[in-house]
Design an enzyme around this catalytic site. Structure first.
Site: not given
Ligand code: B16
Ligand code: MG
Length: 211
Positions: A9, A116, A11, A46
């Site tokens: 993962d 993300s 973030d 997430g």
């Molecule tokens: P974006 P991960 C997630 O990343 C984040 O934890 C989450 O807080 C965020 O809303 C999501 O990505 C979407 O991100 O707006 O940049 O497309 O933890 O799956 O790496």
């Molecule tokens: Mg994450």
């Protein structure tokens, strides 16, 4: 070797963008007069961008049409991307970089499995452009975590079965996704408390002892 690949993962595992997500959502929420705080922000970990917005709008008395919601999400993303420009290779911890290098040296394939849509930009800011063998992210999925799609696609991009891959996550929804896809998992932070996580870890560096 028990596994052939490790899917990370982004973030909350490789880097920490929570504060930027928070600042950007806060500015957007203030703009429409909706209450938002760090406790609500914790629920967004997430979770996809549009699902995050729905959680924030739970506090609103108004109901928003799809078009307006897309505008609000786009507005948040513009603020977020501006904040991401501050990130640099200095934001990649030695612990994370050394562990990644160690796994690579031992012959593991390394991939990203992130919700993300800003994955490529974040990796670039961190100096990890081109580092991973495969990237599965918010731009190639239709269902977000806890659906396993993002990890199944990562395994597919690597040409491997889920049983050969270990998923590393910080979010409970991420462990749900790993379990649903038939992956073993290693959890840091809140994910370490998930009852179905294969390896709960106190630190990211503990990973090199698990594979
Ligand atoms: P974006 P991960 C997630 O990343 C984040 O934890 C989450 O807080 C965020 O809303 C999501 O990505 C979407 O991100 O707006 O940049 O497309 O933890 O799956 O790496
Ligand atoms: Mg994450």
């Amino acid at each position: 070797m028990r596994y052939k690949a490790v899917i990370f993962d982004l973030d909350g595992v490789i880097c920490f963008t929570d504060k930027y997500h928070y600042q950007a959502w806060k500015e957007m929420a203030d703009g429409i007069g909706v209450y938002f705080d760090e406790v609500i922000n914790n629920r967004l970990r997430g979770v996809s961008r549009m699902a995050s917005l729905d959680i924030i709008l739970e506090r609103s008395e108004k109901s928003y049409k799809e078009k307006k919601k897309e505008k609000l999400a786009a507005q948040k993303n513009e603020i977020y991307k501006k904040l991401l420009e501050q990130m640099s290779p200095a934001d990649l911890s030695d612990e994370v970089k050394n562990t990644l290098d160690e796994l690579r040296k031992r012959g593991y394939k390394l991939a990203i499995g992130s919700s993300s849509k800003n994955t490529k930009m974040i990796l670039k800011q961190l100096g990890l452009d081109g580092y991973f063998d495969a990237i599965s992210d918010g731009t190639n999925i239709t269902h977000s975590k806890p659906d396993p799609e993002v990890f199944l696609k990562a395994a597919q991009f690597l040409g491997m079965d889920p049983e050969a891959c270990l998923v590393v996550e910080d979010a409970l929804a991420g462990i749900d996704a790993a379990v649903a896809g038939g992956f073993d998992s290693a959890g840091v932070g809140e994910a370490a408390t998930h009852e179905k996580v294969t390896y709960p870890m106190e630190t990211f560096g503990a990973l090199s002892l698990k594979v």
